[in-house]
Design a protein around this motif. Structure first.
Motif, PDB file in Angstrom:
ATOM      1  N   MET A 151      67.004-136.002 -62.228  1.00  0.00           N
ATOM      2  CA  MET A 151      66.132-135.226 -61.679  1.00  0.00           C
ATOM      3  C   MET A 151      65.390-134.663 -62.751  1.00  0.00           C
ATOM      4  SD  MET A 151      66.995-135.222 -58.601  1.00  0.00           S
ATOM      5  CE  MET A 151      66.451-133.676 -57.534  1.00  0.00           C
ATOM      6  N   LEU A 152      64.058-134.182 -62.355  1.00  0.00           N
ATOM      7  CA  LEU A 152      63.227-133.382 -63.507  1.00  0.00           C
ATOM      8  C   LEU A 152      63.736-132.083 -63.760  1.00  0.00           C
ATOM      9  CD1 LEU A 152      60.507-133.276 -65.000  1.00  0.00           C
ATOM     10  CD2 LEU A 152      59.491-132.566 -62.938  1.00  0.00           C
ATOM     11  N   LYS A 153      63.978-131.766 -65.104  1.00  0.00           N
ATOM     12  CA  LYS A 153      64.481-130.580 -65.228  1.00  0.00           C
ATOM     13  C   LYS A 153      63.299-129.642 -65.802  1.00  0.00           C
ATOM     14  CE  LYS A 153      68.055-129.330 -64.956  1.00  0.00           C
ATOM     15  NZ  LYS A 153      68.805-128.876 -63.987  1.00  0.00           N
ATOM     16  N   ARG A 154      62.405-130.089 -66.659  1.00  0.00           N
ATOM     17  CA  ARG A 154      61.193-129.332 -67.058  1.00  0.00           C
ATOM     18  C   ARG A 154      60.279-130.382 -68.082  1.00  0.00           C
ATOM     19  NH1 ARG A 154      65.804-128.176 -70.259  1.00  0.00           N
ATOM     20  NH2 ARG A 154      66.107-126.314 -69.148  1.00  0.00           N
ATOM     21  N   SER A 155      59.041-130.234 -68.156  1.00  0.00           N
ATOM     22  CA  SER A 155      58.228-130.954 -68.991  1.00  0.00           C
ATOM     23  C   SER A 155      57.905-130.370 -70.094  1.00  0.00           C
ATOM     24  CB  SER A 155      56.926-130.973 -68.086  1.00  0.00           C
ATOM     25  OG  SER A 155      57.244-131.645 -66.847  1.00  0.00           O
ATOM     26  N   TRP A 156      57.419-131.343 -71.287  1.00  0.00           N
ATOM     27  CA  TRP A 156      57.052-130.658 -72.471  1.00  0.00           C
ATOM     28  C   TRP A 156      55.976-131.151 -73.045  1.00  0.00           C
ATOM     29  CZ3 TRP A 156      60.822-127.585 -75.324  1.00  0.00           C
ATOM     30  CH2 TRP A 156      61.923-127.836 -74.650  1.00  0.00           C
ATOM     31  N   HIS A 157      55.050-130.443 -73.636  1.00  0.00           N
ATOM     32  CA  HIS A 157      53.646-130.568 -74.242  1.00  0.00           C
ATOM     33  C   HIS A 157      53.902-130.950 -75.774  1.00  0.00           C
ATOM     34  CE1 HIS A 157      51.235-129.224 -70.965  1.00  0.00           C
ATOM     35  NE2 HIS A 157      52.025-128.440 -70.838  1.00  0.00           N
ATOM     36  N   GLU A 158      53.625-132.162 -76.185  1.00  0.00           N
ATOM     37  CA  GLU A 158      53.750-132.442 -77.613  1.00  0.00           C
ATOM     38  C   GLU A 158      52.333-132.307 -78.269  1.00  0.00           C
ATOM     39  OE1 GLU A 158      55.557-135.857 -80.641  1.00  0.00           O
ATOM     40  OE2 GLU A 158      55.334-136.260 -78.541  1.00  0.00           O
ATOM     41  N   LEU A 159      52.269-131.582 -79.145  1.00  0.00           N
ATOM     42  CA  LEU A 159      50.960-131.276 -79.999  1.00  0.00           C
ATOM     43  C   LEU A 159      51.308-131.384 -81.377  1.00  0.00           C
ATOM     44  CD1 LEU A 159      51.840-128.318 -78.053  1.00  0.00           C
ATOM     45  CD2 LEU A 159      49.343-128.218 -78.261  1.00  0.00           C
ATOM     46  N   GLN A 160      50.232-131.459 -82.092  1.00  0.00           N
ATOM     47  CA  GLN A 160      50.132-131.874 -83.525  1.00  0.00           C
ATOM     48  C   GLN A 160      48.978-130.935 -84.263  1.00  0.00           C
ATOM     49  OE1 GLN A 160      48.643-135.858 -85.569  1.00  0.00           O
ATOM     50  NE2 GLN A 160      50.826-136.062 -85.506  1.00  0.00           N
ATOM     51  N   LEU A 161      49.439-130.453 -85.375  1.00  0.00           N
ATOM     52  CA  LEU A 161      48.556-129.644 -86.137  1.00  0.00           C
ATOM     53  C   LEU A 161      48.230-130.665 -87.340  1.00  0.00           C
ATOM     54  CD1 LEU A 161      47.303-126.900 -87.010  1.00  0.00           C
ATOM     55  CD2 LEU A 161      49.350-126.511 -88.378  1.00  0.00           C
ATOM     56  N   PRO A 162      47.141-130.916 -87.726  1.00  0.00           N
ATOM     57  CA  PRO A 162      46.788-131.936 -88.967  1.00  0.00           C
ATOM     58  C   PRO A 162      46.955-130.757 -90.149  1.00  0.00           C
ATOM     59  CG  PRO A 162      44.753-131.236 -87.713  1.00  0.00           C
ATOM     60  CD  PRO A 162      46.032-130.996 -87.112  1.00  0.00           C
ATOM     61  N   PRO A 163      47.332-131.705 -91.224  1.00  0.00           N
ATOM     62  CA  PRO A 163      47.291-130.898 -92.668  1.00  0.00           C
ATOM     63  C   PRO A 163      46.044-130.170 -92.717  1.00  0.00           C
ATOM     64  CG  PRO A 163      47.967-133.237 -92.780  1.00  0.00           C
ATOM     65  CD  PRO A 163      47.220-132.934 -91.591  1.00  0.00           C
ATOM     66  N   THR A 164      46.051-129.011 -93.051  1.00  0.00           N
ATOM     67  CA  THR A 164      45.150-127.985 -93.162  1.00  0.00           C
ATOM     68  C   THR A 164      45.177-126.786 -94.252  1.00  0.00           C
ATOM     69  OG1 THR A 164      43.654-126.225 -92.082  1.00  0.00           O
ATOM     70  CG2 THR A 164      45.988-126.615 -91.274  1.00  0.00           C
ATOM     71  N   ASP A 165      43.937-126.217 -94.709  1.00  0.00           N
ATOM     72  CA  ASP A 165      44.177-125.210 -95.590  1.00  0.00           C
ATOM     73  C   ASP A 165      43.707-123.890 -94.925  1.00  0.00           C
ATOM     74  OD1 ASP A 165      44.757-126.700 -98.109  1.00  0.00           O
ATOM     75  OD2 ASP A 165      42.737-127.325 -98.093  1.00  0.00           O
ATOM     76  N   LYS A 166      43.706-123.856 -93.706  1.00  0.00           N
ATOM     77  CA  LYS A 166      43.200-122.648 -92.858  1.00  0.00           C
ATOM     78  C   LYS A 166      44.075-121.561 -92.718  1.00  0.00           C
ATOM     79  CE  LYS A 166      43.016-122.604 -88.234  1.00  0.00           C
ATOM     80  NZ  LYS A 166      42.642-122.914 -87.091  1.00  0.00           N
TER      81      LYS A 166
END
Length: 319
Positions: A151-166
């Motif tokens: 059964m479906l329990k929850r959903s996840w968003h996978e995100l990525q932060l690129p290397p940065t100097d900000k």
């Protein structure tokens, strides 16, 4: 679903043997999940091939040290299908992963039979539940698991932060600070009451030793407000290639208040130590964290559905 007795013969299915199957498993995952691996920057294939080079050591220590449990489908003396299992010994909850079949062998029911054998194994091992993740747009796989009671329990968003100097050091509105040993009790509470977790609670001594053995370094930050720890974040820094992994936990009453400062401080601290891409899984129920992550420059990669099969309905299993 009727589940066959695991003591019966399963034809071309046998137990996974690390020193014998690791290299074939790396090839199988590389072929079956090529798009996923490229999208997320995963180094699992490289890691498996490196472990395969330790074949003599794995053969000598298979019964004591091997963390690999699973089943493979063999055809013409090669691995063409796989399912892996991992156990949470405290809660008796098992995780199923790496359900893969070579393209030319698909459509024959191999994946389903491997999953059935894995379920049987967990039942015999007195497991209380099995969880897994499947890409949201993989309808065939979701239906296959659904037919077996997942059964479906929850959903996840996978995100990525690129290397940065900000991310530069700056003063923050809330008291965002390094997580010290005396914060452990508060962090544990966050893992019990906060948003869902993917990486697992890092406060136990055993878990930290495991991180060290895997060559991982931890960057941790906590948020205190009105004398209470309201949020916690962690980035696991890898020593090899591939992206680092981040996670935050926030108490329900602090949602929408602390995510920006917590994530900013966490990213700034991690980038100062090691300038590398950072991947993060955020529960679809934690909308505030997802929105802040996007504002700070993270790009969405994919949506994963977490599904669970409860094996004993009389037990109160918290997943």
């Amino acid at each position: 679903m009727a589940i066959a007795d695991t003591r019966k013969q399963h034809g071309p299915i046998r137990a996974f043997v690390p020193h014998r199957d690791l290299d074939d498993l790396a090839t199988l995952i590389e072929v079956a999940f090529s798009r996923e691996l490229e999208l997320t920057g995963s180094t699992i294939v490289t890691d498996l091939r490196q472990m395969a080079s330790w074949s003599p050591l794995l053969m000598q220590s298979a019964n004591l040290l091997s963390p690999f449990i699973g089943f493979v489908w063999i055809d013409e003396d090669r691995v063409v299908g796989n399912v892996s299992l991992n156990r949470d010994s405290v809660r008796r909850i098992w995780t199923m992963s790496n359900v893969a079949v070579l393209p030319e062998y698909r459509g024959r029911g191999i994946g389903g039979r491997l999953v059935d054998v894995a379920i049987e194994y967990v039942i015999r091992a007195n497991g209380s539940a099995i969880t897994l993740q499947v890409r949201h747009d993989n309808e065939l796989a979701r239906e296959m698991y659904g037919r077996r009671g997942f059964m479906l329990k929850r959903s996840w968003h996978e995100l990525q932060l690129p290397p940065t100097d900000k991310f530069e050091a700056r003063r923050n509105t809330f008291n965002v600070h390094h997580t010290w040993l005396w914060d452990r009790k508060a962090v544990k509470r966050l893992y019990e009451q906060g948003s869902p977790s993917q990486l697992g609670a890092p406060f136990s001594f055993g878990t930290r030793i495991a991180f060290m053995l895997e060559g991982q370094q931890l960057v941790e930050r906590s948020v205190r407000h009105n004398g209470q720890t309201m949020g916690y974040g962690i980035v696991r820094l890898r020593t090899g290639h591939g992206p680092n992994q981040a996670e935050i936990r926030v108490l329900p009453e602090a949602r929408g208040l602390v995510e920006h400062e917590l994530l900013y401080s966490l990213f700034a601290s991690a980038q100062q130590v090691q300038k590398r891409a950072i991947n993060m899984l955020i529960s679809s129920s934690h909308r505030e964290a997802f929105e802040v992550a996007c504002v700070l420059g993270m790009r969405p990669l994919r949506i994963l559905d977490e599904m669970a099969l409860v094996l004993n309905e009389s037990e109160k299993v918290i997943i």
